[in-house]
Design an enzyme around this catalytic site. Structure first.
Site, PDB file in Angstrom:
ATOM      1  N   THR A   1       0.875  -1.192   0.000  1.00 10.96           N
ATOM      2  CA  THR A   1       0.000   0.000   0.000  1.00 10.96           C
ATOM      3  C   THR A   1       0.907   1.235   0.000  1.00 10.96           C
ATOM      4  O   THR A   1       1.385   1.644  -1.053  1.00 10.96           O
ATOM      5  CB  THR A   1      -0.957   0.020   1.221  1.00 10.96           C
ATOM      6  OG1 THR A   1      -0.200  -0.103   2.416  1.00 10.96           O
ATOM      7  CG2 THR A   1      -1.966  -1.106   1.128  1.00 10.96           C
TER       8      THR A   1
ATOM      9  N   LYS B   1       3.861  -6.919   3.776  1.00 12.78           N
ATOM     10  CA  LYS B   1       3.653  -5.505   3.483  1.00 12.78           C
ATOM     11  C   LYS B   1       3.336  -4.833   4.803  1.00 12.78           C
ATOM     12  O   LYS B   1       2.820  -5.460   5.731  1.00 12.78           O
ATOM     13  CB  LYS B   1       2.535  -5.299   2.462  1.00 12.78           C
ATOM     14  CG  LYS B   1       1.141  -5.710   2.880  1.00 12.78           C
ATOM     15  CD  LYS B   1       0.401  -4.814   3.807  1.00 12.78           C
ATOM     16  CE  LYS B   1       0.355  -3.387   3.337  1.00 12.78           C
ATOM     17  NZ  LYS B   1      -0.394  -2.555   4.367  1.00 12.78           N
TER      18      LYS B   1
ATOM     19  N   THR C   1       0.846  -6.458  12.994  1.00 18.50           N
ATOM     20  CA  THR C   1       0.469  -5.167  12.417  1.00 18.50           C
ATOM     21  C   THR C   1       0.820  -5.053  10.945  1.00 18.50           C
ATOM     22  O   THR C   1       1.450  -4.086  10.521  1.00 18.50           O
ATOM     23  CB  THR C   1       1.164  -4.020  13.177  1.00 18.50           C
ATOM     24  OG1 THR C   1       2.577  -4.214  13.073  1.00 18.50           O
ATOM     25  CG2 THR C   1       0.759  -4.009  14.609  1.00 18.50           C
TER      26      THR C   1
ATOM     27  N   GLU D   1       5.986   4.638   7.096  1.00 21.18           N
ATOM     28  CA  GLU D   1       5.518   5.741   6.258  1.00 21.18           C
ATOM     29  C   GLU D   1       6.367   6.999   6.462  1.00 21.18           C
ATOM     30  O   GLU D   1       6.474   7.504   7.568  1.00 21.18           O
ATOM     31  CB  GLU D   1       4.042   6.029   6.540  1.00 21.18           C
ATOM     32  CG  GLU D   1       3.154   4.967   5.897  1.00 21.18           C
ATOM     33  CD  GLU D   1       1.686   5.083   6.266  1.00 21.18           C
ATOM     34  OE1 GLU D   1       0.868   4.497   5.547  1.00 21.18           O
ATOM     35  OE2 GLU D   1       1.369   5.751   7.256  1.00 21.18           O
TER      36      GLU D   1
ATOM     37  N   ASN E   1      -0.464  10.664   5.707  1.00 16.00           N
ATOM     38  CA  ASN E   1      -1.632  10.324   6.502  1.00 16.00           C
ATOM     39  C   ASN E   1      -2.654  11.439   6.660  1.00 16.00           C
ATOM     40  O   ASN E   1      -3.751  11.215   7.165  1.00 16.00           O
ATOM     41  CB  ASN E   1      -1.197   9.804   7.867  1.00 16.00           C
ATOM     42  CG  ASN E   1      -0.624   8.413   7.716  1.00 16.00           C
ATOM     43  OD1 ASN E   1      -1.327   7.523   7.270  1.00 16.00           O
ATOM     44  ND2 ASN E   1       0.645   8.254   8.033  1.00 16.00           N
TER      45      ASN E   1
END
Lengths: 411, 411
Positions: free
Chosen positions: B157, B183, B194, B280, B406
């Site tokens: 993602t 991933k 997670t 991220e 985000n």
């Protein structure tokens, strides 16, 4: 009770007999005031709550002893810029030197002086500058509202504005006044107040009841805010009560006690929300209200879990109604509940919208949701449909500026 | 044991009898593959660990039942883009439809098919596209290394690169192979893995021991990473063992069991670190090793507390040796310890430096510290001087790009 408590302009100098001062001691910041004094003409009953962090700053250790053991408190000496945390025996010596310097001027003992510090952890405070600053502060003490405001400014670190408030409280035997100021912007996470906060009152109240009221009120106010999940080494909240309003001393949990506790709650809630909304880099105050939970304890844990989620906070910054993240944060809170019962709403001055119903996405207008999330104060309402308990937590959005401020805080 | 485990090029198709495929089903992403298949020629023993989040995605509920109750597993159908979480009964129907479609092609029952999803919470997956995609995947299944790599890419993602690895393991009765892919980049926090992770092996091993080895290994690998403190609704890690290597089945905790468990540990550690480093927006992998703690449990809590601190993470991004924040994060972890015993080091390929000694700042070169913190992999070593236990946690720095990703993930 509503009419008995009235918000007024002012801060820590509003109650009778309290003075404040501020001074540029050059401890770390340049070109600004970085020390503050709160002084009471008469001896004060003192109550306090302090950080739960195992690594406690030297002033926290000092103040815990003062609040617990000293007969009274006469003054508080505060500095911003350096936290005096992780400073070993040298840090404790500095607290003693500061208190002793103040006590020599006020004619009290060092044990009657509180000290508080906030700023970088691990650096030593130059003792000559803080001693000099302490003397200057006591020379300048002043009961004016302006002196209180300047003290509230001098204790700021990454705060973007000063935080102070005051209220009058009509008790059965006369009117008393409560004032307060605090600082706090980063390293803010619910477990004690995660900040420096100072509340003054001219009410006469026993030390036991003052501490009881404070400890209870903190659970629903300062302990319900979070900026970044980091519980500071320096968290300190003290209340000083000098009795100069002349009310009959509060010595039982009577109506006057409930009234003054309610006023203390409002002072603490106001200051806590001010801190949450002024979180480092924040563009919005985020309020999370969990209602219809099984227990109050559950409601508090759920509300805190949402307000602490980095993903929820970033979503608020982006005005993006990605409410699945709220479900996720409820789900990992540790509380057991039935996801298929949960309703979620966003609300602000721009309106209210249902975004999740029965645990799944509702049919709502993204455009309207974005409009609601674009206000400076946004509330998430979580309806658990499982009981009657509710709780509210406060935080802020996660922004580029939070990262910027904290990637290079020391320079 | 070292020589018995050898890293090789490859991934989930490296073990005998495993095929993979990928396909652009257009579920949410455009212009990229967003579905993946793992297929085994022979029936597999399956073990799994799943999210601890109360809000569980539909595929998690489905897979927990399959792993617990089905006699064997034959294939896994994965999609990225939409998480199929908070999707109610419609979400469960989609899992059944997907598994049934695959089972009709493979000649098995729907209960022999695992499904997994990752992406936005609260949106429904278009059933026609996932059914069509499932058929296409099974047509394209391929045992080549390239097919495994493309599957690892299709499940991404916000990941910036695919994550896969493989190893051969010399057991007493022959050599077996283990491969894995995963991933994960955001919504990453230790409590289960997670993420989505898939490990394949041609080893013959009992279901009980496969589950035991996986559950133990996860505690020290996937459960020791954090990107943002948010435990996902979709965390899934499954291991499939088809026994095609022809080794004597492992049915006791003998040397072969220990060897294959060690190999599983290395696969999981590799994949977990890859996820942490690709958090991220991350520019650096942050490793935190706590040593000489009183107990292993203490060491793990302390290491996780540091790796999860927003302030420590922002400091790593800024290459700023503000080590007081590490002391602070240790202090609020919930573990009781003596701050005055703690030593802190920063280490990376650029060197090692002592920054705190006995709980206070050491005399070190800021320039050298900045150099060490500027590497893409940085380790914080915490020496508690209280016992013999140690633990390591992995995370990443907190950057502008984390916020950017985000603040507007759904668009």
């Amino acid at each position: 009770m509503m009419d008995r408590i009235v918000a007024i302009s002012g801060g820590v100098t509003s109650p009778k007999g309290f003075a404040a001062a501020s001074y540029a001691a050059g401890i770390k910041y340049r070109d600004r005031e970085d020390m503050a004094l709160i002084y009471s003409e008469q001896p004060c009953m003192a109550a306090g709550v302090f950080t739960s962090n195992v690594v406690k700053a030297a002033p926290v250790v000092w103040d815990q002893q003062v609040v617990e053991k000293a007969d009274y408190v006469k003054a508080v000496i505060i500095n911003s810029g350096i936290a005096n945390a992780c400073t070993g025996e040298e840090g404790m010596k500095l607290c003693r030197a500061t208190a002793k310097t103040a006590a020599e001027v006020t004619g009290d003992g060092a044990e009657n002086i509180l000290v508080a510090s906030t700023g970088v952890i691990g650096m030593q405070i130059p003792v000559d500058r803080i001693v000099q600053g302490t003397k200057e502060l006591l020379k300048r003490k002043d009961t004016s509202e302006e002196a209180g405001t300047k003290a509230a400014q001098a204790i700021m670190t990454t705060d973007t504005h000063k935080k102070e408030t005051a209220m009058t409280v009509a008790l059965s035997s006369g009117t008393v006044t409560i004032g307060g100021m605090c600082k706090g912007s980063g390293m803010i996470h619910p477990d004690m107040c995660t900040m420096l906060g100072f509340i003054t009152t001219d009410a006469a109240i026993s030390k036991t009841l003052l501490q009881r009221a404070l400890s209870e009120v903190v659970q629903d106010t300062f302990n319900m805010i979070s900026v970044d999940g980091d519980t500071s080494t320096n968290d300190t909240l003290v209340v000083l009560a000098n009795g100069m309003a002349g009310n009959q001393e509060i010595i039982a949990e009577d109506e006057d006690y409930q009234t003054i506790k309610e006023a203390l709650y409002r002072i603490c809630e106001y200051l806590a929300k001010q801190m949450a909304g002024d979180g480092e880099g924040a563009t919005a105050l985020l309020e999370v209200t969990v209602q219809k939970a099984k227990t109050k304890a559950d409601a508090k844990i759920l509300a805190k879990s949402v307000v602490c989620s980095s993903l929820v906070k970033a979503m608020i910054y982006g005005h993006d109604a990605n409410a699945g993240r709220i479900m996720c944060a409820l789900g990992y809170s540790g509380v057991s509940f039935r996801p298929e019962k949960v309703d979620l709403y966003f609300t602000s001055s721009a309106g209210k919208i249902l975004v999740f119903q029965g645990g799944i996405a509702a049919d709502y207008s993204e455009e309207e949701a974005t409009k609601i999330l674009s206000e400076p104060e946004v509330t998430v309402v979580v309806d658990m449909h499982e009981g009657d308990a509710s709780a509210t937590a406060w935080g802020c959005d996660l922004t580029y500026d939070y990262v910027k401020i904290n990637a290079d805080y020391r320079s």
